[in-house]
Design an enzyme around this catalytic site. Structure first.
Site, PDB file in Angstrom:
ATOM      1  N   GLN A  12      12.389  60.354  13.052  1.00 14.93           N
ATOM      2  CA  GLN A  12      11.112  60.168  13.758  1.00 14.93           C
ATOM      3  C   GLN A  12      10.470  61.478  14.218  1.00 14.93           C
ATOM      4  OE1 GLN A  12      11.009  57.879  17.329  1.00 14.93           O
ATOM      5  NE2 GLN A  12      13.158  58.194  17.815  1.00 14.93           N
ATOM      6  N   LEU A  13      11.261  62.453  14.685  1.00  9.83           N
ATOM      7  CA  LEU A  13      10.639  63.722  15.100  1.00  9.83           C
ATOM      8  C   LEU A  13      10.158  64.514  13.881  1.00  9.83           C
ATOM      9  CD1 LEU A  13       9.795  65.613  17.353  1.00  9.83           C
ATOM     10  CD2 LEU A  13      12.084  66.634  17.305  1.00  9.83           C
ATOM     11  N   ASP A  38      21.156  69.074   3.203  1.00 11.68           N
ATOM     12  CA  ASP A  38      22.150  68.477   4.094  1.00 11.68           C
ATOM     13  C   ASP A  38      22.636  69.565   5.045  1.00 11.68           C
ATOM     14  OD1 ASP A  38      24.503  67.548   5.224  1.00 11.68           O
ATOM     15  OD2 ASP A  38      25.122  66.452   3.434  1.00 11.68           O
ATOM     16  N   ALA A  62      20.119  64.893  12.896  1.00 14.79           N
ATOM     17  CA  ALA A  62      21.148  64.544  13.881  1.00 14.79           C
ATOM     18  C   ALA A  62      21.756  63.198  13.544  1.00 14.79           C
ATOM     19  CB  ALA A  62      20.531  64.489  15.289  1.00 14.79           C
ATOM     20  N   TYR A  63      22.905  62.958  14.136  1.00 13.88           N
ATOM     21  CA  TYR A  63      23.506  61.619  14.128  1.00 13.88           C
ATOM     22  C   TYR A  63      23.050  60.981  15.436  1.00 13.88           C
ATOM     23  CZ  TYR A  63      26.884  57.866  13.574  1.00 13.88           C
ATOM     24  OH  TYR A  63      27.469  56.624  13.421  1.00 13.88           O
ATOM     25  N   ASP A 104      19.000  63.913  26.770  1.00 11.99           N
ATOM     26  CA  ASP A 104      19.304  63.595  28.174  1.00 11.99           C
ATOM     27  C   ASP A 104      20.708  62.991  28.313  1.00 11.99           C
ATOM     28  OD1 ASP A 104      18.343  61.379  26.678  1.00 11.99           O
ATOM     29  OD2 ASP A 104      17.918  60.254  28.502  1.00 11.99           O
ATOM     30  N   TYR A 127      28.099  59.968  21.477  1.00  6.44           N
ATOM     31  CA  TYR A 127      26.870  60.634  21.007  1.00  6.44           C
ATOM     32  C   TYR A 127      26.543  61.812  21.926  1.00  6.44           C
ATOM     33  CZ  TYR A 127      21.835  61.546  20.832  1.00  6.44           C
ATOM     34  OH  TYR A 127      20.602  62.165  20.798  1.00  6.44           O
ATOM     35  N   LYS A 131      26.483  65.857  21.104  1.00 11.28           N
ATOM     36  CA  LYS A 131      25.259  66.652  21.310  1.00 11.28           C
ATOM     37  C   LYS A 131      25.568  67.846  22.219  1.00 11.28           C
ATOM     38  CE  LYS A 131      21.612  66.002  19.960  1.00 11.28           C
ATOM     39  NZ  LYS A 131      21.001  66.457  18.676  1.00 11.28           N
TER      40      LYS A 131
HETATM   41  N1  NDP Z   1      15.878  59.223  19.315  1.00 11.72           N
HETATM   42  C1  NDP Z   1      15.943  59.518  20.611  1.00 11.72           C
HETATM   43  O1  NDP Z   1      15.713  58.678  21.486  1.00 11.72           O
HETATM   44  C2  NDP Z   1      16.285  60.900  21.042  1.00 11.72           C
HETATM   45  C3  NDP Z   1      16.610  61.877  20.130  1.00 11.72           C
HETATM   46  N2  NDP Z   1      16.993  63.129  20.571  1.00 11.72           N
HETATM   47  C4  NDP Z   1      17.306  64.167  19.612  1.00 11.72           C
HETATM   48  O2  NDP Z   1      16.107  64.503  18.940  1.00 11.72           O
HETATM   49  C5  NDP Z   1      16.389  64.891  17.587  1.00 11.72           C
HETATM   50  C6  NDP Z   1      15.529  64.080  16.638  1.00 11.72           C
HETATM   51  O3  NDP Z   1      15.843  62.711  16.843  1.00 11.72           O
HETATM   52  P1  NDP Z   1      15.164  61.545  16.009  1.00 11.72           P
HETATM   53  O4  NDP Z   1      14.043  62.084  15.198  1.00 11.72           O
HETATM   54  O5  NDP Z   1      14.934  60.433  16.929  1.00 11.72           O
HETATM   55  O6  NDP Z   1      16.373  61.169  15.071  1.00 11.72           O
HETATM   56  P2  NDP Z   1      16.376  60.270  13.747  1.00 11.72           P
HETATM   57  O7  NDP Z   1      17.677  59.580  13.708  1.00 11.72           O
HETATM   58  O8  NDP Z   1      15.125  59.485  13.660  1.00 11.72           O
HETATM   59  O9  NDP Z   1      16.313  61.384  12.621  1.00 11.72           O
HETATM   60  C7  NDP Z   1      17.413  62.189  12.313  1.00 11.72           C
HETATM   61  C8  NDP Z   1      17.339  62.478  10.847  1.00 11.72           C
HETATM   62  O10 NDP Z   1      18.417  63.347  10.502  1.00 11.72           O
HETATM   63  C9  NDP Z   1      18.906  62.924   9.253  1.00 11.72           C
HETATM   64  N3  NDP Z   1      20.248  63.436   9.004  1.00 11.72           N
HETATM   65  C10 NDP Z   1      21.437  62.874   9.354  1.00 11.72           C
HETATM   66  N4  NDP Z   1      22.443  63.633   8.891  1.00 11.72           N
HETATM   67  C11 NDP Z   1      21.875  64.689   8.256  1.00 11.72           C
HETATM   68  C12 NDP Z   1      22.396  65.787   7.553  1.00 11.72           C
HETATM   69  N5  NDP Z   1      23.703  65.976   7.412  1.00 11.72           N
HETATM   70  N6  NDP Z   1      21.538  66.679   7.014  1.00 11.72           N
HETATM   71  C13 NDP Z   1      20.202  66.511   7.140  1.00 11.72           C
HETATM   72  N7  NDP Z   1      19.654  65.462   7.766  1.00 11.72           N
HETATM   73  C14 NDP Z   1      20.482  64.560   8.330  1.00 11.72           C
HETATM   74  C15 NDP Z   1      18.858  61.406   9.350  1.00 11.72           C
HETATM   75  O11 NDP Z   1      18.965  60.821   8.072  1.00 11.72           O
HETATM   76  P3  NDP Z   1      19.658  59.362   7.946  1.00 11.72           P
HETATM   77  O12 NDP Z   1      18.926  58.477   8.910  1.00 11.72           O
HETATM   78  O13 NDP Z   1      19.453  59.033   6.513  1.00 11.72           O
HETATM   79  O14 NDP Z   1      21.088  59.556   8.336  1.00 11.72           O
HETATM   80  C16 NDP Z   1      17.479  61.218   9.989  1.00 11.72           C
HETATM   81  O15 NDP Z   1      16.478  61.188   9.009  1.00 11.72           O
HETATM   82  C17 NDP Z   1      17.892  64.691  17.415  1.00 11.72           C
HETATM   83  O16 NDP Z   1      18.533  65.919  17.633  1.00 11.72           O
HETATM   84  C18 NDP Z   1      18.271  63.729  18.533  1.00 11.72           C
HETATM   85  O17 NDP Z   1      19.597  63.891  18.933  1.00 11.72           O
HETATM   86  C19 NDP Z   1      17.031  63.440  21.898  1.00 11.72           C
HETATM   87  C20 NDP Z   1      16.711  62.502  22.836  1.00 11.72           C
HETATM   88  C21 NDP Z   1      16.256  61.179  22.483  1.00 11.72           C
HETATM   89  C1  TDO Z   2      17.464  46.351  22.119  1.00  9.78           C
HETATM   90  C2  TDO Z   2      17.729  46.231  23.601  1.00  9.78           C
HETATM   91  C3  TDO Z   2      18.164  47.331  24.314  1.00  9.78           C
HETATM   92  N1  TDO Z   2      18.413  47.230  25.628  1.00  9.78           N
HETATM   93  C4  TDO Z   2      18.870  48.394  26.377  1.00  9.78           C
HETATM   94  C5  TDO Z   2      20.075  49.135  25.829  1.00  9.78           C
HETATM   95  C6  TDO Z   2      19.845  50.530  26.370  1.00  9.78           C
HETATM   96  O1  TDO Z   2      20.341  50.598  27.685  1.00  9.78           O
HETATM   97  C7  TDO Z   2      18.347  50.666  26.381  1.00  9.78           C
HETATM   98  C8  TDO Z   2      17.772  51.431  25.210  1.00  9.78           C
HETATM   99  O2  TDO Z   2      18.242  50.883  23.999  1.00  9.78           O
HETATM  100  P1  TDO Z   2      18.342  51.772  22.701  1.00  9.78           P
HETATM  101  O3  TDO Z   2      19.199  51.089  21.722  1.00  9.78           O
HETATM  102  O4  TDO Z   2      16.968  52.213  22.298  1.00  9.78           O
HETATM  103  O5  TDO Z   2      19.131  52.970  23.371  1.00  9.78           O
HETATM  104  P2  TDO Z   2      19.726  54.276  22.863  1.00  9.78           P
HETATM  105  O6  TDO Z   2      19.947  54.269  21.403  1.00  9.78           O
HETATM  106  O7  TDO Z   2      20.852  54.529  23.767  1.00  9.78           O
HETATM  107  O8  TDO Z   2      18.561  55.367  23.135  1.00  9.78           O
HETATM  108  C9  TDO Z   2      18.941  56.711  23.193  1.00  9.78           C
HETATM  109  O9  TDO Z   2      18.944  57.265  21.899  1.00  9.78           O
HETATM  110  C10 TDO Z   2      19.495  58.556  21.870  1.00  9.78           C
HETATM  111  C11 TDO Z   2      19.426  59.057  20.430  1.00  9.78           C
HETATM  112  C12 TDO Z   2      19.004  59.473  22.903  1.00  9.78           C
HETATM  113  O10 TDO Z   2      19.148  60.694  22.789  1.00  9.78           O
HETATM  114  C13 TDO Z   2      18.544  58.888  24.212  1.00  9.78           C
HETATM  115  O11 TDO Z   2      17.583  59.701  24.860  1.00  9.78           O
HETATM  116  C14 TDO Z   2      18.038  57.475  24.112  1.00  9.78           C
HETATM  117  O12 TDO Z   2      16.721  57.398  23.633  1.00  9.78           O
HETATM  118  O13 TDO Z   2      17.816  49.341  26.386  1.00  9.78           O
HETATM  119  C15 TDO Z   2      18.221  46.021  26.299  1.00  9.78           C
HETATM  120  O14 TDO Z   2      18.455  45.934  27.524  1.00  9.78           O
HETATM  121  N2  TDO Z   2      17.780  44.933  25.613  1.00  9.78           N
HETATM  122  C16 TDO Z   2      17.538  44.982  24.277  1.00  9.78           C
HETATM  123  O15 TDO Z   2      17.151  43.955  23.678  1.00  9.78           O
END
Ligand code: NDP
Ligand code: TDO
Length: 288
Positions: A12-13, A38, A62-63, A104, A127, A131
């Site tokens: 997404q980012l 990769d 990221a994972y 966070d 996770y 991180k």
């Molecule tokens: N999502 C959130 O709520 C939050 C995210 N973050 C951080 O922000 C950053 C971006 O997150 P976001 O965009 O949401 O993450 P996503 O999971 O949407 O995107 C991560 C991407 O990385 C890819 N990826 C996984 N493994 C590899 C690899 N070995 N080489 C290259 N690419 C790879 C994934 O591919 P595939 O899906 O095919 O595995 C995916 O497309 C991450 O560092 C995350 O930890 C921080 C706070 C909140």
């Molecule tokens: C789907 C769902 C989630 N929840 C809760 C679970 C959790 O506490 C919260 C958010 O759910 P999510 O599955 O989106 O949560 P989560 O995957 O833990 O989201 C996190 O992702 C990683 C990558 C980050 O780095 C964090 O900042 C944060 O965004 O809402 C409910 O209460 N009801 C529901 O139906």
């Protein structure tokens, strides 16, 4: 022109960066997804950097599956820690600015005030732990001009995130239960993408610097869900529940609000409230 590599570009980012890239004509961006580049393969990365004269890496790879990371710590560590360590080594060797994104979830959520960059970390789940290990590896290698940007509750209309999950659940259910005892701030991926491109020309630090970035304000996941429903005029009934009543084996921080003052003051950026930014994001649905 500055050549920038964006890893994990299908996430997404990465996708948000791709969407706003055209507003930053001084940057020549190379968007690489997992199949193209990769990050766990350092030789491929190094070759790409040298061949394309890359000056900045934004590591969006990221994972991020918080639940699955509990059982897949090995893979999560490879991607969130070992690969980051290698990116840091390559960045140091080739004088590349590395912008790494963290979370966070490195905090334990016991604070009562917004987390500062210097506050003690103590992740509560695998996770968050991986991180944090990535942050520490990057800090140990300490390439000049490297940044760790911690963000929280990232969302966009693309990919896996809470907003898309809620939109899907609202369509298919009369009632959705959402936890109301975990608080933080949502972050619109488009806002973060714009901030990343905005700050690049101003990065100038000898040691790795940590910054916090999220939208302004605070809410619980329940309040976040309510606002998504309000804006999209969903009639789904949203019911607050406590974390212990939500079926997940993962412990998540009760409070993970990030203090964003350092980011705002260093780079002179304005940050929208989470409600205003959420409206901007969801209003795009009508235009799709
Ligand atoms: N999502 C959130 O709520 C939050 C995210 N973050 C951080 O922000 C950053 C971006 O997150 P976001 O965009 O949401 O993450 P996503 O999971 O949407 O995107 C991560 C991407 O990385 C890819 N990826 C996984 N493994 C590899 C690899 N070995 N080489 C290259 N690419 C790879 C994934 O591919 P595939 O899906 O095919 O595995 C995916 O497309 C991450 O560092 C995350 O930890 C921080 C706070 C909140
Ligand atoms: C789907 C769902 C989630 N929840 C809760 C679970 C959790 O506490 C919260 C958010 O759910 P999510 O599955 O989106 O949560 P989560 O995957 O833990 O989201 C996190 O992702 C990683 C990558 C980050 O780095 C964090 O900042 C944060 O965004 O809402 C409910 O209460 N009801 C529901 O139906």
């Amino acid at each position: 022109m500055t050549n920038i590599l964006i890893t994990g570009s299908k996430g997404q980012l990465g996708f948000a960066l791709q969407n706003v890239e055209q507003n930053y004509p001084k940057f020549n961006c190379y968007f690489a997804d997992k199949n193209q580049l990769d990050i766990t393969k350092p030789n491929t990365i190094e070759e790409f950097i040298t061949t394309n004269n890359i000056k900045v890496i934004i590591n969006c790879a990221a994972y991020t599956n918080v639940d699955k990371a509990e059982d897949n710590e090995g893979l999560a560590t490879e991607i969130n820690k070992v690969a980051v360590e290698n990116l840091a080594l390559i960045s140091k060797k080739h004088n590349v600015t590395l912008i790494h994104i963290s979370s966070d979830y490195v905090f334990d959520g016991t604070s009562e005030k917004p987390y500062l960059e210097t506050d003690i970390t103590n992740p509560q789940n695998k996770y968050g732990f991986t991180k944090l290990k990535g942050e520490e590896a990057l800090q140990k290698i300490n390439p000049a001009n490297a940044l760790i940007i911690r963000t929280s509750w990232l969302y966009s209309l693309h990919g896996n995130n809470f907003v898309n999950t809620m939109l899907r659940l609202f369509k298919n259910n009369k009632t959705v239960k959402v936890v109301s005892d975990q608080k933080g701030s949502p972050t619109n991926a488009t806002d973060l993408a714009n901030v990343l491109f905005t700050i690049i020309p101003h990065i100038n630090n000898k040691n790795v610097e940590i910054y916090h970035y999220s939208n302004k304000g605070i809410c619980s996941w329940f309040e976040f869900a309510q606002e998504i429903a309000n804006i999209t005029k969903s009639e789904c009934n949203i019911v607050p529940i406590s974390s212990k009543d939500f079926n997940s084996k993962v412990k998540r921080p009760k409070y993970s609000l990030l203090n964003t003052e350092k980011m705002q003051q260093t780079f002179h950026i304005e940050i929208l409230s989470w409600q205003d930014s959420l409206k901007q994001c969801l209003n795009k649905i009508n235009k799709l």
